[in-house]
Design an enzyme around this catalytic site. Structure first.
Site: not given
Ligand SMILES: *Cc1c(COP(=O)(O)O)cnc(C)c1O
Length: 384
Positions: A51, A103, A175, A200
């Site tokens: 962890r 998001y 983000d 992604k």
């Molecule tokens: C998918 C996404 C998230 C969340 O990420 P996860 O890996 O699904 O928890 C946050 N911000 C954006 C812009 C996203 O596309």
């Protein structure tokens, strides 16, 4: 030559990496272990419990830090786990100013989880940086920015927001999931924290759920690392390996995503049965000049509204698509189509989402790296 001075494309392959110490393996082994032998209590080879740290995760964390031009990287079990760690920097009574077009899962985490603990969120339009200052008080701890925004593809001026953050001594987190460091590197533009859903584009193959944070400041890195270890939402060794492997082709995938994105945005814009297309590469996109100044190219994320603008028309199109798969998520090699109002943004109340343009007829495309002609042919038969 030093591996620290490499250009971006080389960094995706070599940045922060070295052959494994045991046998020289070029790819880091998947250290599928929870614990590590100690010679005497407290004496070990840098790892005590997975962890706290794991060598495969360290390799990913170093790679992600390198490509974002950051000093410290941290990998989490999901993008939302990474966001969760950032908001845990706040104490009850602290305020966060966030983009209103973000998001859906981030919105849900802020509203449904963290408001319970006395953290206050303001969701506002940030395309005009001057609008942000009204919401900054002596309680503000953090500005939360997504750019391009999801799903409306608005662009927020990171340099302008970061100078505001510095003026008021608050943190700026970006983000960077949609842009990836191939297109935009927020730390270089003045942000304090970069966040990724590595699920992604970084992973890029729709086979893993992972999140990441990257920072430059040592004290901030230590605070976030403390939260990561104390809360425990870490990325496992197998998933770390998969994202590392994905990052090695990030630059070639992104180049193709951008080329296909441009072709499809242009095709849709000229289609008589399409009402409106949202893509920051258009010269008449309201924030095109900022996109041009802070991004290398315009990406493969596109939203559009079919003519007539009804829920039924949008659903008919996404159901008919054959090469595009109707699915949540984005950023993989395969093209995906989504219906934000009922899928990714279903957790945002209708009135709230319609205020920012997420209407029932909106369709979002994550353009993959297939042949452009096949994707256009598919859209042609679906839109009719
Ligand atoms: C998918 C996404 C998230 C969340 O990420 P996860 O890996 O699904 O928890 C946050 N911000 C954006 C812009 C996203 O596309």
């Amino acid at each position: 030559m030093s591996k620290n001075n490499l250009k971006f494309n080389s960094k995706t392959i070599h940045g922060g990496q070295q052959p494994d110490k045991a046998y020289g393996a070029v790819m880091p082994p998947i250290y599928q272990t929870s614990t590590y032998a100690q010679a005497t209590p407290g004496t070990h080879k840098g790892y005590a419990y997975s962890r706290s740290a794991n060598p495969t995760r360290t390799a990913l964390e170093n790679s992600i830090a390198s490509i974002e031009n950051g000093n410290y990287g941290m990998a989490f079990g999901s993008g939302l786990a990474a966001i969760d760690a950032v908001i845990k920097l706040c104490n009850p009574g602290d305020e966060v100013v966030s983009t209103n077009d973000l998001y859906g899962g981030s919105y849900r985490l802020f509203k449904k989880i963290f408001e319970k603990y006395g953290i206050i969120f303001h969701f506002i339009g940030m395309e005009n940086a001057a609008n942000i200052e009204k919401y900054i008080t002596d309680k503000t701890k953090l500005l939360w920015v997504e750019t391009p925004t999801n799903p409306m593809m608005n662009i927020i001026d990171i340099v302008a927001v970061s100078s505001l953050a510095k003026k008021h001594n608050v943190l700026l987190a970006v983000d960077n999931t949609f842009a990836t460091p191939y297109l935009q590197r927020p730390l270089d533009l003045g942000a304090d924290i970069v966040m990724h859903s590595a699920t992604k584009y970084l992973g890029g193959h729709s086979d893993v759920v992972v999140g990441a944070l990257i920072v430059n400041d040592k004290a901030l890195a230590e605070e976030l690392y403390f939260i990561q270890n104390a809360s425990g939402a870490i990325c496992g060794p197998m998933d770390s390996f998969l994202v590392l492997r994905g990052i090695k082709t990030l630059h070639v995938r992104m180049q193709r995503h951008c080329e296909n994105g441009k072709a499809i945005a242009t095709y849709l814009r000229n289609h008589p049965k399409v009402e409106k297309v949202f893509w920051p590469g258009f010269k008449d996109h309201p924030n095109h000049n900022i996109a041009k100044s802070q991004m290398k190219d315009f990406g493969g994320m596109i939203s559009f509204i079919p003519k007539g603008g009804t829920y039924a028309a949008a659903i008919k199109i996404v159901e008919k698509l054959q090469v595009f798969t109707l699915a949540e998520s984005l950023g993989g090699v395969e093209s995906l189509a989504g219906h934000p109002a009922s899928m990714t943004h279903g957790s945002i109340p209708k009135a709230e989402r319609e205020k920012i343009g997420v209407v029932d007829a909106l369709i979002r495309l994550s353009v993959g790296i297939e042949d452009e002609e096949d994707l256009i042919e598919d859209l042609k038969q679906a839109i009719g």
